[in-house]
Every structure is written in structure tokens, then in C-alpha cells.
Design a protein around this motif. Sequence first.
Motif, PDB file in Angstrom:
ATOM      1  N   GLU A  15      -0.730   1.326  11.984  1.00 14.27           N
ATOM      2  CA  GLU A  15      -1.310   2.672  11.935  1.00 14.27           C
ATOM      3  C   GLU A  15      -1.842   2.985  13.321  1.00 14.27           C
ATOM      4  N   LEU A  30      -7.870  -2.328  13.356  1.00 11.77           N
ATOM      5  CA  LEU A  30      -7.045  -3.222  14.161  1.00 11.77           C
ATOM      6  C   LEU A  30      -5.625  -3.158  13.614  1.00 11.77           C
ATOM      7  N   ARG A  55      -1.083  -3.752  10.154  1.00  9.81           N
ATOM      8  CA  ARG A  55      -0.865  -2.332   9.843  1.00  9.81           C
ATOM      9  C   ARG A  55      -0.489  -1.582  11.114  1.00  9.81           C
ATOM     10  N   GLU A  58       0.819  -1.217   0.000  1.00 11.28           N
ATOM     11  CA  GLU A  58       0.000   0.000   0.000  1.00 11.28           C
ATOM     12  C   GLU A  58       0.852   1.267   0.000  1.00 11.28           C
ATOM     13  N   GLN A  92      -1.785  -8.714  -1.859  1.00 12.47           N
ATOM     14  CA  GLN A  92      -2.193  -8.459  -3.248  1.00 12.47           C
ATOM     15  C   GLN A  92      -1.088  -8.638  -4.280  1.00 12.47           C
ATOM     16  N   ARG A 103      -5.851  -3.160 -11.965  1.00 10.63           N
ATOM     17  CA  ARG A 103      -4.418  -2.915 -11.801  1.00 10.63           C
ATOM     18  C   ARG A 103      -3.814  -2.320 -13.068  1.00 10.63           C
ATOM     19  N   GLU A 148     -16.112   2.120   4.788  1.00  6.97           N
ATOM     20  CA  GLU A 148     -15.408   1.252   3.830  1.00  6.97           C
ATOM     21  C   GLU A 148     -15.294  -0.170   4.347  1.00  6.97           C
ATOM     22  N   ILE A 149     -15.773  -1.096   3.542  1.00 10.55           N
ATOM     23  CA  ILE A 149     -15.628  -2.517   3.899  1.00 10.55           C
ATOM     24  C   ILE A 149     -14.751  -3.237   2.875  1.00 10.55           C
ATOM     25  N   SER A 194      -0.731  -6.466   2.955  1.00 12.40           N
ATOM     26  CA  SER A 194      -1.668  -6.976   1.949  1.00 12.40           C
ATOM     27  C   SER A 194      -0.970  -8.060   1.143  1.00 12.40           C
ATOM     28  N   GLU A 223      -8.590 -11.452  -0.292  1.00 10.01           N
ATOM     29  CA  GLU A 223      -8.187 -10.700  -1.485  1.00 10.01           C
ATOM     30  C   GLU A 223      -8.316 -11.559  -2.749  1.00 10.01           C
TER      31      GLU A 223
HETATM   32  O1  4AD Z   1      -8.322  -0.603   1.201  1.00  8.89           O
HETATM   33  P1  4AD Z   1      -7.200  -1.511   1.630  1.00  8.89           P
HETATM   34  O2  4AD Z   1      -6.025  -0.903   2.271  1.00  8.89           O
HETATM   35  O3  4AD Z   1      -6.822  -2.296   0.297  1.00  8.89           O
HETATM   36  C1  4AD Z   1      -5.764  -3.157   0.168  1.00  8.89           C
HETATM   37  O4  4AD Z   1      -5.039  -3.531   1.038  1.00  8.89           O
HETATM   38  C2  4AD Z   1      -5.668  -3.718  -1.237  1.00  8.89           C
HETATM   39  N1  4AD Z   1      -4.321  -4.267  -1.404  1.00  8.89           N
HETATM   40  C3  4AD Z   1      -6.742  -4.744  -1.440  1.00  8.89           C
HETATM   41  C4  4AD Z   1      -6.738  -5.361  -2.794  1.00  8.89           C
HETATM   42  O5  4AD Z   1      -7.080  -4.692  -3.766  1.00  8.89           O
HETATM   43  N2  4AD Z   1      -6.382  -6.637  -2.894  1.00  8.89           N
HETATM   44  O6  4AD Z   1      -7.784  -2.633   2.606  1.00  8.89           O
HETATM   45  C5  4AD Z   1      -8.851  -3.451   2.197  1.00  8.89           C
HETATM   46  C6  4AD Z   1      -9.867  -3.590   3.296  1.00  8.89           C
HETATM   47  C7  4AD Z   1     -10.530  -2.285   3.729  1.00  8.89           C
HETATM   48  O7  4AD Z   1     -11.592  -1.947   2.871  1.00  8.89           O
HETATM   49  C8  4AD Z   1     -11.003  -2.621   5.128  1.00  8.89           C
HETATM   50  O8  4AD Z   1     -12.219  -3.364   5.086  1.00  8.89           O
HETATM   51  C9  4AD Z   1      -9.909  -3.556   5.618  1.00  8.89           C
HETATM   52  O9  4AD Z   1      -9.249  -4.070   4.492  1.00  8.89           O
HETATM   53  N3  4AD Z   1      -8.956  -2.838   6.470  1.00  8.89           N
HETATM   54  C10 4AD Z   1      -8.911  -2.931   7.814  1.00  8.89           C
HETATM   55  N4  4AD Z   1      -9.668  -3.642   8.681  1.00  8.89           N
HETATM   56  C11 4AD Z   1      -9.367  -3.533   9.991  1.00  8.89           C
HETATM   57  N5  4AD Z   1      -8.370  -2.792  10.495  1.00  8.89           N
HETATM   58  C12 4AD Z   1      -7.574  -2.066   9.658  1.00  8.89           C
HETATM   59  N6  4AD Z   1      -6.570  -1.337  10.151  1.00  8.89           N
HETATM   60  C13 4AD Z   1      -7.844  -2.119   8.255  1.00  8.89           C
HETATM   61  N7  4AD Z   1      -7.269  -1.561   7.163  1.00  8.89           N
HETATM   62  C14 4AD Z   1      -7.966  -2.009   6.098  1.00  8.89           C
END
Ligand code: 4AD
Length: 448
Positions: free
Chosen positions: A218, A226, A216, A166, A195, A378, A371-372, A193, A233
Motif C-alpha cells: 500500500e 510499513l 502490504r 484482505e 489468517q 468469521r 487502530e492497533i 495475513s 494473529e
Molecule cells: O486490520 P488488518 O488488515 O486485519 C487483518 O489482516 C486480519 N486478517 C487480522 C485477523 O483477523 N487475523 O490488520 C491487523 C493489524 C492492524 O490493526 C494494524 O495494527 C496492523 O495489523 N497493520 C499494519 N501495521 C503496520 N503497517 C501496515 N501497513 C499495517 N496494516 C495493518
Amino acid sequence: MPTIADIFANPPLDETVDIAGWLRSRRDAASFSFLAINDGSCLANLQVIADCGLANYADEIKKLGTGCSLAVRGRLQQSPAQGQAVEVVADSVTPVGWADAASYPLQKKRHSLEFLREICHLRPRANTLAAVARTRSRLAFAIHSFLQERGFVQIQTPVITTSDCEGAGEMFQIAAQADGRHFFGKAAGLTVSGQLQAEAYALALGKVYTFGPTFRAENSNTSRHLAEFWMIEPEMAFCDLGGDMAMATALLQYVIGDAFEHSAADLTFFDSFIDKGLLVKLRAIAEQDFVHFTYDEAVARLQAAPVKFAQAPRWGIDLQSEHERWLAEELCKAPVIVTDYPAAIKPFYMRLADDGRTVAAMDILVPGIGEIIGGSQREERLSVLEERMRAAGMNLDEYQWYIDLRRFGSVPHAGFGLGFERLVQLVTGMANIRDVIAFPRAPGLAPC
Ligand code: 4AD
Ligand code: MG
């Protein structure tokens, strides 16, 4: 030995049954005791009648308290009283493990979720957390079923990686060894991720998916973040953003439908005690069309909104959680798919539009959560990808393996990430993400 769920589903009336579980409560009458037993297989307790004629009645049965584990053999009969259809008249009640009433933290009364969070090792014995665990398990199964039925191949991507998918600088770093050397030869961390690795397999197997832990670093102490969460994915070769949106929508609707069918008692419990109106809300998500806005449209709607946001919506900034929730909860009262975000606020791998302004991204926003799902088509064009990576300040040498995927047999492809805990929140109505994972990890929180 049958579970209590088995017995309720198919009661072997007038037969001898063996059960084992944990005592929820004991109530004494003149010459017998009622024991309410739960074995975790379902919400409902099984009532056992222990007569004072049993050999260990005075010495043991009358000393059983909430939390003790026990084994019971007895005859199943129709219950004459209200409240349960069947009950067991015990031939024997054998204590297995005692629980000291003075120090056992769980009592028959309802405990707050905040209190239960402090005893994560015991909270699955509370109705709500047990119902969450069962629903979560079934949701995982339904996700695998949906994807497997459609020919997706599950792959396990690494937890330890040197690629920051990311690019948000949120990778937990693995410390150097005692001698100062990096075990992996260079700095590595925990994946944010799967991905990028999933893309490699999609460009060989067509349709793949990962379902794994994601990390993460963060510093967000919110009810939706979390530090360790699970993500599904899917990644599809020969697929564009439209196909990606359709697959993500179908997956969400399928798993909610599955929950209605296979987690009905738990969902009814959540509807009564956790989130009134949950069933109506879920039914609507499973059946109604999702609304689609481009980012441009979403920003225009937000700017015209009759509410004051803490952060004013403006083209070029990422949608804030308050914006996402207003779109889904207030404006549309339905899931909303927002596509075509500004290129500058999204990661390097998303496909650039011809005018260079936006990328083929999509986020799915749902009422109550925001956001879910986050996904995209790509960037499959070698030179455009390299240019985007350079612009993002990435070291292209370290990502040659990923660039190779565009050098050899590149195809349009797309995928998305579904946050598993956010899905469990959606389906159970649980307000805090820390209550839908067994042992939550968040800033300052990893007690075991
Ligand atoms: O939007 P994100 O960051 O997307 C990706 O990581 C891409 N690589 C996905 C892909 O295209 N294969 O994260 C995807 C989803 C978010 O929409 C959210 O539902 C969840 O992961 N998410 C979290 N859930 C819980 N705690 C966190 N800190 C999260 N960060 C993301
Ligand atoms: Mg996202």
C-alpha cells in the motif's frame, strides 16, 4: 562473562570482573581516564577508571574514541562520585576494534531520529534505538507467554501464498520466471495475513496463533504504516465476537503489565525523553476498561464532535485515522473497541448480521495510534460465505480449500490481528513506526 546489566543487578563488589562493549565516551583527568562503556544489555554505561600506569595508556587508551570496542578486566568498587553506584578500576584495557573518530557517524551528543534512520546499521548503538530493541524483544516474549499460558498453539503460516486474505489488492506479486512461467503454477505473492491458513488449524487444534512477517504494497507514507510488518494473529474455534474482544483486551493489558515489570528502566527512559506522560498513559490502558461502541454509535459520536475533520464522518465509509484518534484520544481518553462495521467496507470472511447490514468485526483503537488490532467473528455458514465471496468478485474455485472448512465440521470461530510495530509504538511512545523495526520497509525504502 557477565553483562553490564548483570553487574548492576548484582554487583560483585571488590571482585575482578571482565566486561566487553563499546566506548561511549572518554574523559581524561590528570593521571587517569574515565571510560564510559555500554554493552547493549541495559541503558546505563559502566564507568571504568584507566590509570596512566597501565602499559598501553599513552599508546592506546588515550587514543580510544566513541564507537571503539574494547575488553576490560578490573576490580568492581563502589563509586565515590555521583552518577553511578559502582565502577571498575581497570587492570587491563584491551582495544578490540577501532573506530575512526573523524568518520564514525555517532557522537556522544543526542542525534535526531531522522538522522539515525539514515544509518539503520549503526543506530542500535544509540540509546533510544537500543531501548526500543530490548523492549520489542520482551514484548514478543510476553505475547508468546500470554498465548502459550492459555493453550494456544503457534503455527507458522506461509510467507508465499496465492490467497489474498484482505482482498484489498495490496499483495506484493512474485514475478514470473525468466521463461515466463509462474514458479508456483499460478500467480503468487507475499502474504497480507496468515489468517485464512490459521483458520484451518483453529478448526483442528482449537486455539492457534501466528506471529510472522506480513507484507502490504500500500502506498502509504505515514508514521503508522510499513510495507513489511509483523502481525500476531490468534484464531479461536467455538468463539464469538465477545470472546474475541475479551481475548484481545486481555492480551494488550497483559503485555503492558509485563513491560512495567521487565522493561522498567527502558520505559522510564521513554517517559523522560520520548513521550512525557507515557507511564501514566500505559498504566491507564493496563487497568481501565476499554470503551465499546458499535460502528453506528461511533459515527453518531463523530458527527456530533465539536471538531472539523478533513473527511466528514458518514455511515458507510471506513473510519479514518483522524476519526479513530479522536474517539480514543479526545472523547474516551481510553482504548475504544468499535464493532459491527458495514458489511460493504469489510472483507468477505467476516460474519454477516441477520439484517445483512453489518458484519461481526471489531477494531481496537488506542490513543496516539488509532487502530492497533483488527479482528472479527468469521462467517461459518457455507452458503452465506459463498454468497459473500461471489459478491466480492472472488474466484471460488481458488478458495475451495477455505470453503471446505465450512463444509466439514464448521464451527463459530473468531480471531484478530495485532500489529506488532504499532504495539511497540504504543509501549515505547515512539512517534514513527520506522523507528520501532530494525530495518523498515516503506515505499522507496529498502536500502539493505
Ligand atoms: O486490520 P488488518 O488488515 O486485519 C487483518 O489482516 C486480519 N486478517 C487480522 C485477523 O483477523 N487475523 O490488520 C491487523 C493489524 C492492524 O490493526 C494494524 O495494527 C496492523 O495489523 N497493520 C499494519 N501495521 C503496520 N503497517 C501496515 N501497513 C499495517 N496494516 C495493518
Ligand atoms: Mg484493519
